[in-house]
Write a protein that holds these residues in place. Structure first.
Motif, PDB file in Angstrom:
ATOM      1  N   VAL A   1       0.832  -1.200   0.000  1.00 23.82           N
ATOM      2  CA  VAL A   1       0.000   0.000   0.000  1.00 23.82           C
ATOM      3  C   VAL A   1       0.869   1.254   0.000  1.00 23.82           C
ATOM      4  N   ASP A   2       0.502   2.207  -0.843  1.00 21.19           N
ATOM      5  CA  ASP A   2       1.152   3.509  -0.877  1.00 21.19           C
ATOM      6  C   ASP A   2       0.144   4.549  -0.411  1.00 21.19           C
ATOM      7  N   VAL A   3       0.475   5.276   0.655  1.00 21.83           N
ATOM      8  CA  VAL A   3      -0.446   6.267   1.225  1.00 21.83           C
ATOM      9  C   VAL A   3       0.060   7.671   0.947  1.00 21.83           C
ATOM     10  N   ASP A   4      -0.823   8.519   0.457  1.00 19.98           N
ATOM     11  CA  ASP A   4      -0.504   9.925   0.195  1.00 19.98           C
ATOM     12  C   ASP A   4      -1.502  10.783   0.972  1.00 19.98           C
ATOM     13  N   VAL A   5      -0.998  11.659   1.848  1.00 16.60           N
ATOM     14  CA  VAL A   5      -1.862  12.507   2.671  1.00 16.60           C
ATOM     15  C   VAL A   5      -1.905  13.923   2.103  1.00 16.60           C
ATOM     16  N   ILE A   6      -3.108  14.434   1.903  1.00 14.67           N
ATOM     17  CA  ILE A   6      -3.310  15.794   1.409  1.00 14.67           C
ATOM     18  C   ILE A   6      -3.918  16.627   2.528  1.00 14.67           C
ATOM     19  N   GLU A   7      -3.176  17.613   2.996  1.00 12.34           N
ATOM     20  CA  GLU A   7      -3.668  18.540   4.018  1.00 12.34           C
ATOM     21  C   GLU A   7      -4.251  19.764   3.313  1.00 12.34           C
ATOM     22  N   LEU A   8      -5.561  19.914   3.353  1.00 11.29           N
ATOM     23  CA  LEU A   8      -6.197  21.026   2.647  1.00 11.29           C
ATOM     24  C   LEU A   8      -5.849  22.372   3.265  1.00 11.29           C
ATOM     25  N   ARG A   9      -5.495  22.376   4.545  1.00 12.66           N
ATOM     26  CA  ARG A   9      -5.120  23.623   5.214  1.00 12.66           C
ATOM     27  C   ARG A   9      -3.992  24.327   4.459  1.00 12.66           C
ATOM     28  N   ALA A  10      -3.026  23.553   3.996  1.00 10.23           N
ATOM     29  CA  ALA A  10      -1.884  24.123   3.288  1.00 10.23           C
ATOM     30  C   ALA A  10      -2.242  24.588   1.876  1.00 10.23           C
ATOM     31  N   LEU A  11      -3.404  24.165   1.386  1.00  4.62           N
ATOM     32  CA  LEU A  11      -3.815  24.500   0.013  1.00  4.62           C
ATOM     33  C   LEU A  11      -4.970  25.503  -0.021  1.00  4.62           C
ATOM     34  N   ALA A  12      -5.326  26.070   1.128  1.00  4.74           N
ATOM     35  CA  ALA A  12      -6.517  26.918   1.208  1.00  4.74           C
ATOM     36  C   ALA A  12      -6.483  28.083   0.224  1.00  4.74           C
ATOM     37  N   ALA A  13      -5.383  28.821   0.194  1.00  2.00           N
ATOM     38  CA  ALA A  13      -5.283  29.973  -0.712  1.00  2.00           C
ATOM     39  C   ALA A  13      -5.331  29.523  -2.172  1.00  2.00           C
ATOM     40  N   ALA A  14      -4.642  28.422  -2.475  1.00  2.00           N
ATOM     41  CA  ALA A  14      -4.624  27.921  -3.854  1.00  2.00           C
ATOM     42  C   ALA A  14      -6.006  27.444  -4.288  1.00  2.00           C
ATOM     43  N   ILE A  15      -6.755  26.846  -3.361  1.00  2.00           N
ATOM     44  CA  ILE A  15      -8.113  26.401  -3.684  1.00  2.00           C
ATOM     45  C   ILE A  15      -9.006  27.600  -3.989  1.00  2.00           C
ATOM     46  N   ALA A  16      -8.929  28.641  -3.168  1.00  4.16           N
ATOM     47  CA  ALA A  16      -9.736  29.843  -3.401  1.00  4.16           C
ATOM     48  C   ALA A  16      -9.377  30.492  -4.737  1.00  4.16           C
ATOM     49  N   ASN A  17      -8.090  30.606  -5.030  1.00  4.19           N
ATOM     50  CA  ASN A  17      -7.658  31.211  -6.295  1.00  4.19           C
ATOM     51  C   ASN A  17      -8.125  30.391  -7.494  1.00  4.19           C
ATOM     52  N   SER A  18      -8.074  29.076  -7.359  1.00  3.40           N
ATOM     53  CA  SER A  18      -8.476  28.216  -8.466  1.00  3.40           C
ATOM     54  C   SER A  18      -9.968  28.314  -8.739  1.00  3.40           C
ATOM     55  N   LEU A  19     -10.760  28.475  -7.691  1.00  2.95           N
ATOM     56  CA  LEU A  19     -12.199  28.633  -7.882  1.00  2.95           C
ATOM     57  C   LEU A  19     -12.528  29.905  -8.667  1.00  2.95           C
ATOM     58  N   VAL A  20     -11.695  30.932  -8.463  1.00  2.00           N
ATOM     59  CA  VAL A  20     -11.932  32.213  -9.130  1.00  2.00           C
ATOM     60  C   VAL A  20     -11.346  32.231 -10.538  1.00  2.00           C
ATOM     61  N   THR A  21     -10.138  31.702 -10.688  1.00  2.76           N
ATOM     62  CA  THR A  21      -9.431  31.799 -11.974  1.00  2.76           C
ATOM     63  C   THR A  21      -9.627  30.593 -12.876  1.00  2.76           C
ATOM     64  N   GLY A  22      -9.919  29.441 -12.267  1.00  2.00           N
ATOM     65  CA  GLY A  22     -10.054  28.224 -13.061  1.00  2.00           C
ATOM     66  C   GLY A  22      -8.741  27.530 -13.345  1.00  2.00           C
ATOM     67  N   PHE A  23      -7.649  28.035 -12.768  1.00  3.45           N
ATOM     68  CA  PHE A  23      -6.328  27.460 -13.006  1.00  3.45           C
ATOM     69  C   PHE A  23      -5.682  27.097 -11.669  1.00  3.45           C
ATOM     70  N   PRO A  24      -5.511  25.813 -11.389  1.00  2.00           N
ATOM     71  CA  PRO A  24      -4.906  25.416 -10.116  1.00  2.00           C
ATOM     72  C   PRO A  24      -3.401  25.642 -10.112  1.00  2.00           C
ATOM     73  N   ALA A  25      -2.878  26.092  -8.972  1.00  2.00           N
ATOM     74  CA  ALA A  25      -1.434  26.210  -8.794  1.00  2.00           C
ATOM     75  C   ALA A  25      -0.819  24.814  -8.829  1.00  2.00           C
ATOM     76  N   PRO A  26       0.491  24.727  -9.102  1.00  2.00           N
ATOM     77  CA  PRO A  26       1.131  23.409  -9.235  1.00  2.00           C
ATOM     78  C   PRO A  26       0.888  22.468  -8.057  1.00  2.00           C
ATOM     79  N   GLN A  27       1.014  22.964  -6.822  1.00  2.00           N
ATOM     80  CA  GLN A  27       0.816  22.097  -5.664  1.00  2.00           C
ATOM     81  C   GLN A  27      -0.618  21.584  -5.593  1.00  2.00           C
ATOM     82  N   LEU A  28      -1.579  22.443  -5.922  1.00  2.00           N
ATOM     83  CA  LEU A  28      -2.979  22.029  -5.925  1.00  2.00           C
ATOM     84  C   LEU A  28      -3.243  21.048  -7.066  1.00  2.00           C
ATOM     85  N   ALA A  29      -2.662  21.299  -8.223  1.00  2.11           N
ATOM     86  CA  ALA A  29      -2.830  20.393  -9.358  1.00  2.11           C
ATOM     87  C   ALA A  29      -2.299  19.005  -9.025  1.00  2.11           C
ATOM     88  N   THR A  30      -1.200  18.952  -8.273  1.00  2.00           N
ATOM     89  CA  THR A  30      -0.640  17.666  -7.848  1.00  2.00           C
ATOM     90  C   THR A  30      -1.603  16.936  -6.920  1.00  2.00           C
TER      91      THR A  30
END
Length: 204
Positions: free
Chosen positions: A38-67
């Motif tokens: 098993v390979d486990v990958d943990v995504i902490e949304l707290r660290a992506l909060a600003a990128a998530i908000a920007n992506s909702l507005v612009t439609g383009f996710p930042a690299p870390q969010l895209a990953t």
């Protein structure tokens, strides 16, 4: 098998992340006991909060969010955990899944869980989280896990199932679904297919 954990906890340390880790550990232990890597990958949304908000507005996710989005899309299964805000999942949690392609979770097993300060919010599992992932056509694990503040450090009683037991049961159900798929699903035309999948989820 790739298991991706999505944690929407906001504080550090976070009970949401703690619950997410315990669920992931249980799934991994169950799969490892059956000989699966098993390979486990943990995504902490707290660290992506600003990128998530920007992506909702612009439609383009930042690299870390895209990953992070790609990790969810490519995962064999998800463990999705959110704190409860206003009797539902957090806005950060919902915003992240709003960025996922609507077809990306089709047929993907998802273990849902939530944390809150009072047991009265436990219905968030069935009134918010389960409908969300049903809409996305994911396969939601039968047992959802809710952890109130008073659940930590308790083992339950003769009449109630404690948090450790609920975590164990949910992890076993998730592992059963994944193992069944890894062993090769039966044909959808086979009338024994649905019966086998249901029997795999029955535990003593």
């Amino acid at each position: 098998m790739k298991v991706v954990v999505v944690s929407a906890g906001l504080s550090v340390p976070s009970s949401t992340r703690l619950l997410a880790d315990r669920l992931a550990d249980t799934v991994c232990d169950e799969l490892s006991d059956q000989g699966h890597k098993v390979d486990v990958d943990v995504i902490e949304l707290r660290a992506l909060a600003a990128a998530i908000a920007n992506s909702l507005v612009t439609g383009f996710p930042a690299p870390q969010l895209a990953t992070a989005i790609a990790a969810v899309t490519d995962a064999d299964s998800l463990v999705a955990v959110t704190p409860v805000f206003s009797a539902s999942y957090s806005g950060l949690f919902k915003s992240f899944f709003d960025l996922i392609d609507p077809d990306a979770l089709t047929g993907k097993p998802v273990l849902i869980a939530a944390t809150g300060g009072t047991p009265r919010h436990s219905l968030v599992l069935d009134h918010a989280l389960r409908p969300l992932f049903a809409y996305l056509r994911a396969v939601v694990v039968p047992t959802g896990v809710y952890a109130a503040s008073e659940d930590w450090g308790t083992g339950g009683s003769a009449h109630t199932e404690g948090l450790p037991a609920r975590i164990q049961r949910a992890g076993r159900e998730m592992a059963s679904i994944l193992v069944t798929r890894a062993d090769g699903p039966l044909s959808e035309d086979d009338p024994a297919s649905s019966r086998k999948q249901l029997s795999d989820l029955r535990f003593d």
